[in-house]
Design a protein around this motif. Structure first.
Motif, PDB file in Angstrom:
ATOM      1  N   ASN A 292       5.044  -2.973   6.483  1.00  9.16           N
ATOM      2  CA  ASN A 292       6.171  -3.898   6.521  1.00  9.16           C
ATOM      3  C   ASN A 292       7.482  -3.116   6.485  1.00  9.16           C
ATOM      4  OD1 ASN A 292       7.989  -6.051   6.062  1.00  9.16           O
ATOM      5  ND2 ASN A 292       6.550  -7.127   4.752  1.00  9.16           N
ATOM      6  N   ALA A 293       8.386  -3.433   7.402  1.00  7.63           N
ATOM      7  CA  ALA A 293       9.698  -2.774   7.417  1.00  7.63           C
ATOM      8  C   ALA A 293      10.639  -3.316   6.345  1.00  7.63           C
ATOM      9  CB  ALA A 293      10.344  -2.923   8.791  1.00  7.63           C
ATOM     10  N   GLY A 294      10.200  -4.343   5.602  1.00 10.70           N
ATOM     11  CA  GLY A 294      10.977  -4.854   4.491  1.00 10.70           C
ATOM     12  C   GLY A 294      11.497  -6.248   4.689  1.00 10.70           C
ATOM     13  N   SER A 295      11.519  -6.708   5.936  1.00 10.94           N
ATOM     14  CA  SER A 295      12.054  -8.035   6.226  1.00 10.94           C
ATOM     15  C   SER A 295      11.039  -8.906   6.966  1.00 10.94           C
ATOM     16  CB  SER A 295      13.336  -7.914   7.061  1.00 10.94           C
ATOM     17  OG  SER A 295      13.076  -7.192   8.250  1.00 10.94           O
ATOM     18  N   GLY A 296       9.757  -8.556   6.826  1.00 13.39           N
ATOM     19  CA  GLY A 296       8.731  -9.312   7.531  1.00 13.39           C
ATOM     20  C   GLY A 296       8.559  -8.879   8.965  1.00 13.39           C
ATOM     21  N   ILE A 297       8.956  -7.663   9.302  1.00 18.00           N
ATOM     22  CA  ILE A 297       8.752  -7.103  10.631  1.00 18.00           C
ATOM     23  C   ILE A 297       7.838  -5.885  10.484  1.00 18.00           C
ATOM     24  CG2 ILE A 297       9.848  -6.044  12.635  1.00 18.00           C
ATOM     25  CD1 ILE A 297      10.463  -8.992  12.328  1.00 18.00           C
ATOM     26  N   PHE A 298       6.835  -5.781  11.362  1.00 18.70           N
ATOM     27  CA  PHE A 298       5.819  -4.739  11.240  1.00 18.70           C
ATOM     28  C   PHE A 298       5.906  -3.822  12.457  1.00 18.70           C
ATOM     29  CE2 PHE A 298       4.636  -8.268   8.659  1.00 18.70           C
ATOM     30  CZ  PHE A 298       4.098  -7.698   7.511  1.00 18.70           C
ATOM     31  N   THR A 299       6.572  -2.683  12.266  1.00 17.98           N
ATOM     32  CA  THR A 299       6.861  -1.774  13.369  1.00 17.98           C
ATOM     33  C   THR A 299       6.073  -0.477  13.288  1.00 17.98           C
ATOM     34  OG1 THR A 299       8.774  -0.990  12.105  1.00 17.98           O
ATOM     35  CG2 THR A 299       9.172  -2.692  13.776  1.00 17.98           C
TER      36      THR A 299
ATOM     37  N   LEU B  87       6.161 -12.398   3.072  1.00 16.91           N
ATOM     38  CA  LEU B  87       6.306 -11.225   3.920  1.00 16.91           C
ATOM     39  C   LEU B  87       7.724 -10.660   3.932  1.00 16.91           C
ATOM     40  CD1 LEU B  87       4.221 -12.361   7.034  1.00 16.91           C
ATOM     41  CD2 LEU B  87       3.503 -10.794   5.216  1.00 16.91           C
ATOM     42  N   ASN B  88       8.736 -11.508   3.746  1.00 13.59           N
ATOM     43  CA  ASN B  88      10.116 -11.050   3.905  1.00 13.59           C
ATOM     44  C   ASN B  88      10.904 -11.029   2.602  1.00 13.59           C
ATOM     45  OD1 ASN B  88      10.174 -13.800   3.635  1.00 13.59           O
ATOM     46  ND2 ASN B  88      11.503 -14.189   5.399  1.00 13.59           N
ATOM     47  N   ASN B  89      10.199 -11.092   1.465  1.00 19.66           N
ATOM     48  CA  ASN B  89      10.819 -10.937   0.144  1.00 19.66           C
ATOM     49  C   ASN B  89      11.898 -11.965  -0.154  1.00 19.66           C
ATOM     50  OD1 ASN B  89       9.325  -8.786  -0.933  1.00 19.66           O
ATOM     51  ND2 ASN B  89      10.580  -7.260   0.112  1.00 19.66           N
TER      52      ASN B  89
ATOM     53  N   VAL C 184       0.808  -1.216   0.000  1.00 24.54           N
ATOM     54  CA  VAL C 184       0.000   0.000   0.000  1.00 24.54           C
ATOM     55  C   VAL C 184       0.842   1.267   0.000  1.00 24.54           C
ATOM     56  CG1 VAL C 184      -1.935  -1.169   1.109  1.00 24.54           C
ATOM     57  CG2 VAL C 184      -0.278   0.067   2.522  1.00 24.54           C
ATOM     58  N   ASP C 185       2.083   1.209   0.521  1.00 26.35           N
ATOM     59  CA  ASP C 185       2.928   2.400   0.541  1.00 26.35           C
ATOM     60  C   ASP C 185       3.965   2.406  -0.577  1.00 26.35           C
ATOM     61  OD1 ASP C 185       4.432   0.344   1.565  1.00 26.35           O
ATOM     62  OD2 ASP C 185       5.081   1.417   3.373  1.00 26.35           O
ATOM     63  N   ASP C 186       3.878   1.458  -1.491  1.00 24.39           N
ATOM     64  CA  ASP C 186       4.690   1.426  -2.707  1.00 24.39           C
ATOM     65  C   ASP C 186       6.188   1.420  -2.424  1.00 24.39           C
ATOM     66  OD1 ASP C 186       4.964   1.292  -5.493  1.00 24.39           O
ATOM     67  OD2 ASP C 186       5.150   3.470  -5.684  1.00 24.39           O
ATOM     68  N   ASP C 187       6.591   0.598  -1.436  1.00 23.70           N
ATOM     69  CA  ASP C 187       8.020   0.507  -1.129  1.00 23.70           C
ATOM     70  C   ASP C 187       8.588  -0.872  -1.438  1.00 23.70           C
ATOM     71  OD1 ASP C 187       6.866  -0.965   0.883  1.00 23.70           O
ATOM     72  OD2 ASP C 187       7.977  -0.017   2.516  1.00 23.70           O
ATOM     73  N   GLY C 188       7.821  -1.732  -2.098  1.00 15.64           N
ATOM     74  CA  GLY C 188       8.353  -2.996  -2.575  1.00 15.64           C
ATOM     75  C   GLY C 188       8.142  -4.188  -1.675  1.00 15.64           C
ATOM     76  N   ASP C 189       7.384  -4.029  -0.577  1.00 11.22           N
ATOM     77  CA  ASP C 189       7.089  -5.181   0.272  1.00 11.22           C
ATOM     78  C   ASP C 189       5.594  -5.242   0.563  1.00 11.22           C
ATOM     79  OD1 ASP C 189       6.674  -3.265   2.350  1.00 11.22           O
ATOM     80  OD2 ASP C 189       8.792  -3.352   2.857  1.00 11.22           O
ATOM     81  N   MET C 190       5.179  -6.346   1.181  1.00 13.56           N
ATOM     82  CA  MET C 190       3.763  -6.596   1.407  1.00 13.56           C
ATOM     83  C   MET C 190       3.329  -6.078   2.770  1.00 13.56           C
ATOM     84  SD  MET C 190       2.837  -7.917  -1.407  1.00 13.56           S
ATOM     85  CE  MET C 190       1.254  -8.694  -1.108  1.00 13.56           C
ATOM     86  N   ASP C 191       2.381  -5.160   2.759  1.00 12.24           N
ATOM     87  CA  ASP C 191       1.789  -4.627   3.969  1.00 12.24           C
ATOM     88  C   ASP C 191       0.499  -5.389   4.280  1.00 12.24           C
ATOM     89  OD1 ASP C 191       3.792  -2.470   3.984  1.00 12.24           O
ATOM     90  OD2 ASP C 191       2.677  -1.736   2.246  1.00 12.24           O
ATOM     91  N   ILE C 192      -0.036  -5.146   5.466  1.00 13.73           N
ATOM     92  CA  ILE C 192      -1.159  -5.933   5.957  1.00 13.73           C
ATOM     93  C   ILE C 192      -2.284  -5.001   6.423  1.00 13.73           C
ATOM     94  CG2 ILE C 192      -1.941  -7.496   7.784  1.00 13.73           C
ATOM     95  CD1 ILE C 192      -0.262  -8.898   5.667  1.00 13.73           C
TER      96      ILE C 192
END
Length: 373
Positions: free
Chosen positions: A73-80, A345-347, A48-56
């Protein structure tokens, strides 16, 4: 660290294999979407934020108003990072993602029980603006499905209602959904619908999971006429979820039904679309609320994930031609899982698993097969 022993159950042929660790990893609270224990009903994923990873996006509430939430998603499957989706708290059963206005980013539609269904348009960076409602204002909505149903190149919305007619809201091309057509009867108890071209004629057909002892149906799309129905199942199943895939790799698409109080069952497709040949997935008398399908072990066949209520959730590894499946408990938790999905989730190009629960934390499990390779 949650490590479960492999529980093997083969349907069709039974083999005794040595135990092994689960293919999925969850270290506890760290792999969760916050610490809240909401009445969560469903989950959707997208960048949703167009940064290349999957958000939830988490849909909360069901029969009680609550706040829906976006997790980045912070990019590595961590949601902070998380934030509320919209101003209203609603009785939400579904929050689905798709580019509804055709501007290249992902928007969100929410389906609410006896409350207006709402549209949220993405401003391009994951911030959403509510722009209106769609469908009947106060219907008993249980699910939403997004897809191009009328074949005009934009995404339409399909609303499933329990105890009312189902609705298809046609997109005008820019995210307006004023044109509504209905299908089914006024007392349908439809819980889930898949959109898929079962007859391979170029359009999307409807595959319905019905509860309350009603017949499960396939409705073929014939120029947006859905009067031709093909039944599957016994006619009195309590089916809560359906999924589609060519599990036996014969070129015909099969239907997987997730049931309450009876085993889940695979109905195999054929050239006549009869769905007469079937197979029990598991001998358990299930309380299955959700299903997901994908090739999580990358062996070129479709595996299955089952989300249950009051029983452990399980992965079913396909033996290769849909003749047998290995049952692998996902964890020891016996939560009330309303939705379960496979998503990377973690590309790392492997499918992970996300489960959302009512009255318990919403969790995700990372696929650890790449670590073993």
């Amino acid at each position: 660290m949650i490590r479960t022993l492999l529980c093997l159950l083969f349907v069709g042929s039974i083999s005794q294999l040595s135990a092994q660790e689960s293919d999925f990893y969850n270290p506890g609270n760290r792999f969760s979407f916050g610490t809240d224990e909401k009445r969560t009903a469903s989950i959707s994923s997208g960048d949703v934020d167009d940064d290349g990873d999957m958000d939830i996006i988490i849909a909360n509430g069901r029969h009680w108003p609550d706040q829906n939430v976006v997790f980045l998603n912070a990019g590595s499957g961590i949601f902070t990072v998380s934030y509320p989706l919209g101003f209203f708290q609603s009785t939400t059963y579904a929050a689905e993602v798709g580019d509804l206005d055709g501007d290249g980013d992902l928007d969100v539609a929410t389906g609410n029980d006896n409350a207006p269904n709402r549209l949220y348009m993405n401003q391009g960076d994951g911030r959403f603006e509510e722009v209106g409602t769609f469908g009947s204002l106060y219907s008993p909505t249980r699910n939403l499905t997004i897809g191009d149903i009328d074949g005009d190149g934009d995404l339409d919305l399909l609303i499933t209602n329990r105890g009312a007619q189902n609705e298809i809201c046609l997109n005008n091309g820019s995210g307006g959904f004023e044109q509504v057509i209905t299908f089914g009867s006024e007392d349908d108890s439809t819980i889930d619908v898949e959109l898929f071209d079962l007859d391979q004629d170029g359009d999307r057909d409807l595959i319905l999971a019905n509860r309350d002892g009603q017949q499960n149906m396939v409705y073929l799309n014939e120029d947006m006429d859905f009067s031709k129905g093909i039944p599957f199942g016994t006619g009195s199943d309590e089916t809560r979820a359906v999924a589609i895939g060519d599990f036996d790799r014969d070129g015909h698409y099969d239907i997987l039904a997730g049931n309450i109080g009876e085993p889940n069952r695979l109905y195999f497709g054929d050239s006549q679309l009869s769905y007469r040949r079937s197979m029990i997935l598991d001998t358990l008398s299930n309380r299955t609320y959700s299903l997901a399908v994908g090739d999580y072990d990358q062996d070129d066949d479709l595996d299955i994930v089952v989300g249950n209520s009051g029983e452990v959730n399980c992965v079913y590894r396909n033996s290769g031609k849909g003749a047998s499946f290995q049952r692998i408990p996902l964890s020891e938790y016996e939560y009330s899982t309303y939705d379960i999905q496979m998503v990377d989730l973690n590309n790392d190009q492997y499918l992970d698993i996300v489960e959302v629960n009512s009255g318990a934390q919403n969790l995700y499990y990372l696929n650890i097969i790449p670590r073993r390779n």
